[in-house]
Design a protein around this motif. Structure first.
Motif, PDB file in Angstrom:
ATOM      1  N   ILE A  63       0.833  -1.207   0.000  1.00 50.21           N
ATOM      2  CA  ILE A  63       0.000   0.000   0.000  1.00 50.21           C
ATOM      3  C   ILE A  63       0.867   1.256   0.000  1.00 50.21           C
ATOM      4  O   ILE A  63       0.527   2.261  -0.604  1.00 50.21           O
ATOM      5  N   GLY A  64       2.010   1.173   0.673  1.00 49.70           N
ATOM      6  CA  GLY A  64       2.917   2.313   0.754  1.00 49.70           C
ATOM      7  C   GLY A  64       3.392   2.778  -0.617  1.00 49.70           C
ATOM      8  O   GLY A  64       3.674   3.967  -0.803  1.00 49.70           O
ATOM      9  N   ILE A  65       3.498   1.845  -1.577  1.00 51.66           N
ATOM     10  CA  ILE A  65       3.913   2.243  -2.930  1.00 51.66           C
ATOM     11  C   ILE A  65       2.861   3.188  -3.514  1.00 51.66           C
ATOM     12  O   ILE A  65       3.182   4.243  -4.054  1.00 51.66           O
ATOM     13  N   ARG A  66       1.589   2.795  -3.373  1.00 58.33           N
ATOM     14  CA  ARG A  66       0.518   3.663  -3.892  1.00 58.33           C
ATOM     15  C   ARG A  66       0.508   5.001  -3.153  1.00 58.33           C
ATOM     16  O   ARG A  66       0.410   6.060  -3.749  1.00 58.33           O
ATOM     17  N   LYS A  67       0.608   4.918  -1.820  1.00 59.68           N
ATOM     18  CA  LYS A  67       0.567   6.152  -1.017  1.00 59.68           C
ATOM     19  C   LYS A  67       1.684   7.099  -1.443  1.00 59.68           C
ATOM     20  O   LYS A  67       1.479   8.309  -1.564  1.00 59.68           O
ATOM     21  N   ASN A  68       2.886   6.554  -1.635  1.00 55.75           N
ATOM     22  CA  ASN A  68       4.033   7.397  -1.968  1.00 55.75           C
ATOM     23  C   ASN A  68       3.993   7.908  -3.400  1.00 55.75           C
ATOM     24  O   ASN A  68       4.235   9.089  -3.656  1.00 55.75           O
ATOM     25  N   LEU A  69       3.709   7.003  -4.356  1.00 57.10           N
ATOM     26  CA  LEU A  69       3.746   7.423  -5.766  1.00 57.10           C
ATOM     27  C   LEU A  69       2.598   8.366  -6.126  1.00 57.10           C
ATOM     28  O   LEU A  69       2.744   9.237  -6.983  1.00 57.10           O
TER      29      LEU A  69
ATOM     30  N   ASP B 212      -7.253   0.493   1.135  1.00 56.47           N
ATOM     31  CA  ASP B 212      -5.911   0.867   1.600  1.00 56.47           C
ATOM     32  C   ASP B 212      -5.881   1.232   3.086  1.00 56.47           C
ATOM     33  O   ASP B 212      -4.813   1.387   3.670  1.00 56.47           O
ATOM     34  N   THR B 213      -7.048   1.375   3.699  1.00 54.71           N
ATOM     35  CA  THR B 213      -7.089   1.825   5.092  1.00 54.71           C
ATOM     36  C   THR B 213      -7.607   0.762   6.065  1.00 54.71           C
ATOM     37  O   THR B 213      -7.038   0.567   7.133  1.00 54.71           O
ATOM     38  N   ILE B 214      -8.669   0.072   5.689  1.00 52.61           N
ATOM     39  CA  ILE B 214      -9.353  -0.816   6.649  1.00 52.61           C
ATOM     40  C   ILE B 214      -9.069  -2.294   6.345  1.00 52.61           C
ATOM     41  O   ILE B 214      -9.163  -2.724   5.199  1.00 52.61           O
ATOM     42  N   VAL B 241     -11.676 -11.781  16.791  1.00 53.72           N
ATOM     43  CA  VAL B 241     -12.087 -11.018  15.614  1.00 53.72           C
ATOM     44  C   VAL B 241     -11.560  -9.594  15.766  1.00 53.72           C
ATOM     45  O   VAL B 241     -11.588  -9.044  16.868  1.00 53.72           O
ATOM     46  N   GLY B 242     -11.030  -9.022  14.690  1.00 57.65           N
ATOM     47  CA  GLY B 242     -10.406  -7.704  14.825  1.00 57.65           C
ATOM     48  C   GLY B 242     -10.599  -6.820  13.605  1.00 57.65           C
ATOM     49  O   GLY B 242     -10.858  -7.308  12.498  1.00 57.65           O
ATOM     50  N   ILE B 243     -10.485  -5.544  13.833  1.00 57.40           N
ATOM     51  CA  ILE B 243     -10.533  -4.571  12.741  1.00 57.40           C
ATOM     52  C   ILE B 243      -9.401  -3.571  12.943  1.00 57.40           C
ATOM     53  O   ILE B 243      -9.084  -3.204  14.085  1.00 57.40           O
ATOM     54  N   GLY B 244      -8.754  -3.167  11.849  1.00 57.58           N
ATOM     55  CA  GLY B 244      -7.634  -2.243  11.968  1.00 57.58           C
ATOM     56  C   GLY B 244      -7.672  -1.165  10.896  1.00 57.58           C
ATOM     57  O   GLY B 244      -8.278  -1.345   9.832  1.00 57.58           O
ATOM     58  N   TRP B 245      -7.036  -0.058  11.213  1.00 53.91           N
ATOM     59  CA  TRP B 245      -6.918   1.066  10.279  1.00 53.91           C
ATOM     60  C   TRP B 245      -5.439   1.389  10.106  1.00 53.91           C
ATOM     61  O   TRP B 245      -4.678   1.381  11.084  1.00 53.91           O
ATOM     62  N   VAL B 246      -5.045   1.676   8.883  1.00 52.86           N
ATOM     63  CA  VAL B 246      -3.645   1.998   8.646  1.00 52.86           C
ATOM     64  C   VAL B 246      -3.565   3.242   7.753  1.00 52.86           C
ATOM     65  O   VAL B 246      -4.392   3.433   6.858  1.00 52.86           O
ATOM     66  N   PHE B 247      -2.573   4.103   8.039  1.00 51.14           N
ATOM     67  CA  PHE B 247      -2.503   5.390   7.342  1.00 51.14           C
ATOM     68  C   PHE B 247      -1.081   5.664   6.863  1.00 51.14           C
ATOM     69  O   PHE B 247      -0.142   5.151   7.446  1.00 51.14           O
TER      70      PHE B 247
END
Lengths: 150, 247
Positions: A63-69, B212-214, B241-247
């Motif tokens: 995902i970082g590739i998309r975020k960065n590019l 890309d986030t969840i 069971v889990g849910i995560g967010w990434v930024f």
């Protein structure tokens, strides 16, 4: 509770199996597959830059590739997802470009490296043949002519 | 969900609900008291920040929603003990060395860890409530279709708890849908304590990356083998069971 968890697990596996049934034709990356895919993409699309990123096999890790590019000047974020399409089978990253936009090789190298991957080369069609512009450490490129088998 | 975020400056948080039940009070591999249950519900709150792609910091804070166990009362009956509240805060500094090959990617990990108790000891504590220090190491590799991961962690405690070793071996199959991706895993864990306690548990897990986030994850594990060095609960199941967010 044991019965519930067992049933839920069976449902999970069944659900996963039906989802994964969509990708029966998934093929591990080979040079031939990648070059054929690159030629097809460049023949069918305009205003794109096509980069081979070594190790791009897991879309969620990458995902970082998309975020960065997608933050680069000239990327058309209206196309693909945020202007970037990633294919873990061919390890090709397609960057959608705005009209007449160009991207800097040095910036691509840095941004891909920052995401944890290695950008190796980009592709161009030249008189029906596929040329690979191999990235060097100083961000210059060396042109390699490829003739894909298929 | 430990594979993300791989990029510099990436961060994320996750919530996992865990339900765990154990059926018998074991001494060695024998059920000394059958049908003496332990039932636990925990909310795990995890946080990660990737400073550079090689250096991360993680924080894991469990909150025991409800823990209840049945113990012998000395006169042939059952004594019910309860626990709730914050467990031990675990901080780790995973140091990663990534490798990228044609069609394959992966990493080696080394991580120092500390464990900080957030409340005092009681007659029944699901978490240890002791300071601890640990070291972990791991290797994971992935192709477009398959995942393999192996990891181990060694903990020593600054109180009465015996030292612990946790090891895991995970196999996975990656799949893609039109706009998302996921993986099905079979995971096996070995837990060893320096009082001769050892538990081997295994089970399936399902991971789905919605965008890309969840991302979400569900897992279930059951004991294949359980041997307790002291009188303790065993023969259990764990559902998470889990849910995560990434930024």
């Amino acid at each position: 509770m044991k019965i519930c968890t067992a049933l839920l697990s069976i449902a999970l596996i069944t659900g996963s199996a039906s989802l994964s049934a969509n990708d029966d034709d998934k093929e591990e990356a080979t040079v031939e597959v990648r070059l054929a895919a690159a030629k097809k993409l460049l023949s069918e699309s305009s205003q794109i830059s096509l980069v081979y990123v070594k190790g791009l096999v897991c879309p969620s890790c990458a995902i970082g590739i998309r975020k960065n590019l997608s933050k680069m000047e000239g990327v058309d974020k209206k196309r693909f997802r945020d202007g970037i399409d990633m294919n873990p089978e061919t390890q090709l990253v397609t960057i959608a470009l705005k009209k007449d936009a160009q991207i800097e090789v040095k910036e691509v190298l840095e941004r891909v490296d920052d995401a944890g991957y290695d950008a190796i080369e980009k592709y161009k069609l030249h008189d029906g043949h596929l040329d690979a512009h191999k990235f060097k450490k100083d961000a210059s490129v060396e042109v390699v002519h490829h003739t894909p088998h298929k | 969900m430990n594979m993300m975020p791989r990029w510099s400056g990436g961060w994320g948080y996750e919530f996992h609900y865990e339900y765990r039940t154990e059926d018998d009070l074991l001494m060695g591999s024998d059920a000394l008291f059958e049908d003496f249950q332990e039932e636990v519900e925990v909310l795990h709150m995890d946080w990660v920040y990737t400073w550079k792609k090689e250096i991360r910091i993680t924080a894991k804070l469990p909150y025991v929603i409800n823990a209840e166990r049945e113990m012998p009362d000395g006169s042939g009956g059952k004594l019910i003990q309860k626990d709730d509240g914050f467990g031990d805060l675990r901080l780790a500094l995973p140091l990663k060395k990534y490798f990228n090959l044609d069609g394959k990617s992966g990493s080696w990990t080394f991580k120092p860890m500390v464990r900080i108790p957030l409340s005092d000891k009681d007659e029944y504590d699901f978490y240890y409530k002791e300071f601890g220090t640990g070291l972990g190491a791991g290797y994971e590799a992935e192709t477009a279709n398959f995942y393999f991961g192996i990891g181990t962690g060694w903990w020593i405690f600054h109180g009465d708890r015996p030292a612990e070793l946790h090891s895991s071996v995970d196999f996975g199959y990656n799949f893609e849908t039109k706009k998302a991706n996921g993986a099905v895993f079979w995971e096996t864990d070995l837990h060893y304590e320096d009082d001769e306690s050892k538990t081997l548990s295994t089970g399936p897990a399902f991971y789905f990356n919605h965008n890309d986030t969840i991302h979400t994850r569900v897992e279930w594990k059951f004991d294949l083998f359980d041997h307790q060095g002291i009188l303790d609960h065993g023969n259990g199941d764990m559902f998470k069971v889990g849910i995560g967010w990434v930024f």
